[in-house]
Write an enzyme that holds these catalytic residues in place. Structure first.
Site, short mmCIF file in Angstrom:
data_model
loop_
_atom_site.label_atom_id
_atom_site.label_comp_id
_atom_site.label_asym_id
_atom_site.label_seq_id
_atom_site.Cartn_x
_atom_site.Cartn_y
_atom_site.Cartn_z
N GLY A 40 42.51 6.44 -31.30
CA GLY A 40 43.72 7.22 -31.57
C GLY A 40 44.89 6.88 -30.65
O GLY A 40 45.94 7.54 -30.69
N SER A 84 36.91 -1.38 -27.11
CA SER A 84 36.32 -2.24 -26.08
C SER A 84 36.35 -1.60 -24.69
O SER A 84 37.09 -2.02 -23.81
CB SER A 84 37.02 -3.61 -26.05
OG SER A 84 38.42 -3.50 -26.07
N GLY A 89 5.61 2.02 -0.35
CA GLY A 89 4.66 2.05 -1.46
C GLY A 89 5.12 2.91 -2.61
O GLY A 89 4.55 2.86 -3.68
N GLY A 106 0.86 -1.17 0.00
CA GLY A 106 0.00 0.00 0.00
C GLY A 106 0.89 1.21 0.00
O GLY A 106 2.09 1.09 0.24
#
Lengths: 301, 629
Positions: B470, B541, B113, B31
């Site tokens: 780079g 990566s 809740g 609730g």
């Protein structure tokens, strides 16, 4: 077809499951043994979890040097009887600085002799998991503690950064240096503990039973005169009273209650009819609001 | 505390005897803040006399100081555990409450809740058998009522109490109660509850909580407590087929070999046949060992130790099962996943999955759709964020034995763990095993990877160059390959840009696509290593998890992670492709190092900073490491 399991057997099964899970997934677990009634229950559960084998971990007691004498006797008896390896660690720096509960106050004393002592002990043997006997019903901040409570390399507990625990699937992964505190009796209440001790006839320290003992009234508590390190203040008198202890710790910080309950059923009877909760007898919780939570963050159990 | 005080006073032994037979029930309350949930739990604790006088004194003081009931007792304060929350007046987590009556011990999972509701509710509900869903009688069935009900149903709770609260504020009218009940029942038909019991209550006044209310004579059903004390939930797991995940193998001496575990479902007796799901090995149970005495039978929920009649190989992670009703063994299945972490779920990334007592690597191979918890509608999505729920296909590193969650909560549930931080990031419920897994059998070739490598007289491996754009990866890779060719080695160069023109041309640069990009490259690299080649891979990566995944595909001695750690300023100064310029001006989103993170390797085999180390020297360092190895 079968009867439902009783609440004590359900709690017992859950605790056994937790003990086994830790034994299987950690390299170097230890059980913190505080000698109290909760530790007695923990000891029984650990024996049950691995029967007929011995539990695959040692017991460690953080000795502040201020424990009741009867506790130490009981501790050594239990370790011998069940064949546990018992490690005792004391913060020697604290001892050499003469830290004691009378002069330094409960907060500083607890921090140095208990919290620091515990960290030292865990570091010394490089334990990656430590069983503790805390229960969630003891105190409000513990209601949200996990069963597997994750600690940083500095042993700190971060209430905002805990792992969710679902079903009975415990995440036991940790990185180098991190550790986990495990609370197998999290879901037990004080009443469950006493009922289980009764059901299983588990031995407990005789201090839980009422007896005539020499006590001094100080700061509204009855303190047992356990040895001659306790100096009487002006106006204080030693009285012989029939008292017992509802929790056990360091004798100068643990209040006795007047009682005539000398058997287990009488203790339970008294507990059920009484009107104050268990931790009331401990000085450290009253120091400030939320004090337990602060201590936990710093690495206290 | 004073339940049954007369009996406690007069005959404590009789009382203790009666308490030993007591059962236990775990339930969850759902609730929002205003529904009176905390007040209800406070009331249950209060009425079952679980509040001590010192706690009461503290409560009265707190109520005056920070209470929300203008000085009157604020039961909610009994429940707020952490200081931060007390001050901010919010509950941020699941808390567990305990109370007990003469018939049962109760464990209540109390979850907030609002914030983090999905994560916390799913956590709290996972161990509960009953849900108490609170509704404010003035407001009726709200969006959040539907959301809570859906989550409760998702987690497999079959018994629901609809506690229609604040009846005192609607003059205790029966018509209001019935209208809400009917509306809810119509909605709940779509959910998988076996029982919905509506009870009109007032938590504040105590109506129909423990005692029947004088104000609602028209209501003839049970009070909330009567219902909680009598509802039968134990059958559910006992009547199912036998399942026991092995936790621990006990070998105290050569004569004893015991298999320890908690019975997940069903029951067992000495003499019963069991099968190790997966391996298919069967045996008979010889003894059910517990301290004290052997058992005649064991049932779901018990933690026991079994010995077998035959010497068979069983270890932690195996699932002992009823041979007449076996679980599914599969390495792919569909599941509902609830995401529990700030870092989103990325399909293709490898996680750890814990089910029963086994933990293994898993990938979410596809996210089929998300479920909006407010509308219960399906929505498309590429990732799952915190508190989102998705239906996913998962692929495991090897087959495991599972049941669909709706058939067995214990063997159909799992958690997902991040492989680097070890945080618990997700919770899952298995829908069904995917048949494709069982029908595709690994083709065993007559020529092994070792034979192929032997023919080429080399040790095949992956040399993985990672680093910023780079940094000099491609230059080193190309010079390295040339050098290896001169040495007579058989090589293959995989380069980021080239792969993206072919195999991965459907992928972009979002987190999800980056993960998939590396996953595919990893699989290709592995095939080439099996073919006996030395693979040089040059990819930015950026994520540690994916590099670790590739490492996991290969053996330790055939993966070398080379971190080209040229500083960002130097890479940006070179800017051979003009990309940094574009990224800085905002034309290129998700650019590593600028607008997307790069996670450095923790223990690379080598670090090469090309602003200090020349290409030739770098090549020498790498060949020394990988080839003369």
């Amino acid at each position: 077809m079968y009867l439902p399991m009783t609440h004590l057997r359900q709690l017992e099964a859950e605790s056994i499951h937790i003990f086994r899970e830790v034994a299987a997934e950690f390299e170097n677990p230890v059980m913190l043994y505080s000698i109290g009634k909760d530790s007695s229950v923990m000891l029984r559960l650990a024996l049950k979890a691995f029967y007929p084998a011995k539990p695959p971990f040692p017991l460690m007691h953080i000795d502040t040097t201020w424990k009741f004498k009867e506790m130490i006797t009981f501790r050594d008896q239990m370790a011998a009887e069940y064949g546990f390896d018992l490690l005792v660690h004391t913060n020697q720096e604290g001892v050499s600085q003469g830290i004691n509960p009378f002069e330094h106050g409960s907060a500083l004393y607890t921090d140095i002799m208990k919290t620091e002592g515990l960290k030292q002990g865990l570091d010394k043997y490089k334990f990656d998991a430590a069983f503790g006997g805390a229960r969630r019903d003891e105190e409000k901040s513990r209601a949200k503690e996990r069963i597997f409570s994750f600690r940083s390399e500095q042993h700190r507990w971060d209430p905002k950064n805990q792992r969710p625990e679902l079903w009975n699937l415990y995440n036991t992964r940790i990185r180098q240096g991190e550790s986990i505190r495990v609370f197998p009796i999290s879901n037990w209440t004080e009443l469950d503990i006493w009922q289980y001790i009764h059901l299983e006839q588990i031995p407990i320290v005789p201090l839980y039973y009422a007896k005539e003992r020499p006590v001094v009234e100080r700061d509204g508590m009855l303190i047992l005169l356990d040895d001659d390190r306790m100096e009487l203040k002006q106006g204080e008198q030693v009285q012989m009273k029939s008292v017992r202890f509802r929790t056990l710790g360091c004798y100068p910080l643990t209040g006795a209650v007047e009682s005539t309950a000398a058997t287990l059923p009488e203790i339970i009877q008294e507990m059920l009819l009484t009107k104050t909760s268990e931790r009331q007898g401990r000085l450290i919780d009253h120091d400030q609001a939320g004090s337990m939570e602060k201590k936990k963050q710093e690495g206290y159990f | 505390m004073a339940h049954q005080s007369d009996m406690i006073r007069s005959d404590i032994y009789a009382y203790l005897k009666s308490q030993e037979e007591k059962g236990m029930l775990r339930f969850i309350t759902c609730g929002s803040v205003d529904d009176g949930k905390s007040t209800l739990i406070g009331r249950l604790l209060w009425d079952s006399k679980m509040i001590f006088e010192d706690q009461l004194a503290a409560l009265e003081a707190d109520s005056k100081r920070i209470g929300t009931q203008s000085g009157a007792i604020d039961y909610a304060l009994l429940l707020d555990g952490l200081q931060a929350e007390r001050e901010q007046g919010i509950t941020i987590d699941v808390a567990y409450r305990y109370f007990s009556t003469d018939k049962r011990k109760f464990i209540v999972a109390d979850t907030p809740g609002h914030e983090q509701y999905t994560r916390n509710m799913v956590t709290g509900a996972s161990t509960a058998s009953v849900a108490v869903i609170l509704i404010d009688a003035r407001k009726g069935v709200l969006t959040q009522t539907r959301r809570h009900s859906f989550l409760v149903s998702l987690v497999g709770i079959r018994h629901v109490v609809l506690a229609i609260n604040k009846m005192d504020l609607v003059e205790y009218t029966a018509s209001r109660f019935h209208a809400i009940r009917e509306e809810y029942e119509a909605f709940a038909k779509e959910l998988s509850f076996s029982e919905v019991v509506a009870i009109p209550i007032s938590a504040l006044q105590g109506d129909n909580v423990l005692l029947h209310s004088d104000s609602m004579p028209w209501y003839h059903g049970p009070t909330l407590m009567e219902y909680l004390e009598t509802i039968d939930v134990c059958d559910e797991s006992v009547s199912k087929p036998f399942r026991m995940p092995i936790q621990w193998v006990s070998r105290p001496n050569l004569d004893f070999r015991g298999f320890c575990g908690t019975i997940a479902s069903g029951s067992i007796r000495p003499g019963d046949q069991v099968v190790v799901a997966g391996s298919g090995i069967t045996s008979k149970v010889a003894r059910i060992v517990t301290m004290g005495s052997d058992l005649e039978h064991g049932q779901a929920g018990q933690s026991i130790t079994l010995t077998m009649e035959d010497e068979i190989d069983i270890s932690r992670g195996d699932l002992l099962s009823d041979p007449q009703s076996r679980p599914n063994c599969a390495d792919q299945f569909e599941a509902h996943i609830v995401w529990m972490h700030e870092e989103p779920l990325l399909p293709g990334r490898s996680y750890l999955l814990k089910n029963g007592t086994s933990t293994l690597q898993v990938q979410v191979s596809s996210l089929k759709h998300k479920i909006n918890v407010n509308t219960l509608q399906r929505e498309p999505g590429k990732t799952l964020a915190l508190n989102e729920i998705g239906v996913c296909n998962l692929a495991l590193a090897k087959p495991i034995a599972v049941d669909p969650y709706r058939e067995n909560r214990a063997t159909g549930s799992f958690i997902l763990i991040d492989r680097l931080t070890y945080a618990t990031v997700g919770a899952g419920m298995i829908d069904f095993a995917l048949r494709r897994a069982t029908n595709i059998h690994w083709h065993q070739s007559q020529v092994s990877p070792k034979v192929r490598a032997g023919l080429k007289d080399q040790h095949p491996c992956v040399i993985w160059l990672t680093g910023l754009s780079g940094s000099g990866k491609s230059t080193i890779a190309s010079a390295l390959e040339q050098r290896l060719c001169e040495m007579g080695k058989h090589t293959m160069l995989l380069d980021g840009d080239n792969i993206r023109h072919g195999l991965n041309k459907d992928l972009g640069f979002t987190d999800v696509d980056r993960v998939e990009n590396i996953r595919r490259i990893g699989e290709v690299a592995k095939l080439m290593v099996d073919a006996g080649l030395i693979v040089i891979a040059a990819f930015i990566s950026p994520y540690r998890a994916e590099r670790e995944m590739v490492r996991g595909l290969l053996s330790d001695e055939s993966f070398f992670e080379i971190y080209v750690n040229t500083p960002l300023q130097e890479c940006e100064r070179r800017d051979a492709k003009g990309l940094y310029k574009k990224a800085r001006s905002g034309q290129l989103p998700n650019f590593t190092g600028i607008s997307s993170p790069y996670e450095e390797p923790t223990v690379p085999a080598l670090r090469i900073d090309t602003s200090k180390t020349g290409v030739d020297q770098a090549v020498c360092l790498i060949t020394d490491l990988c080839i003369k190895h």
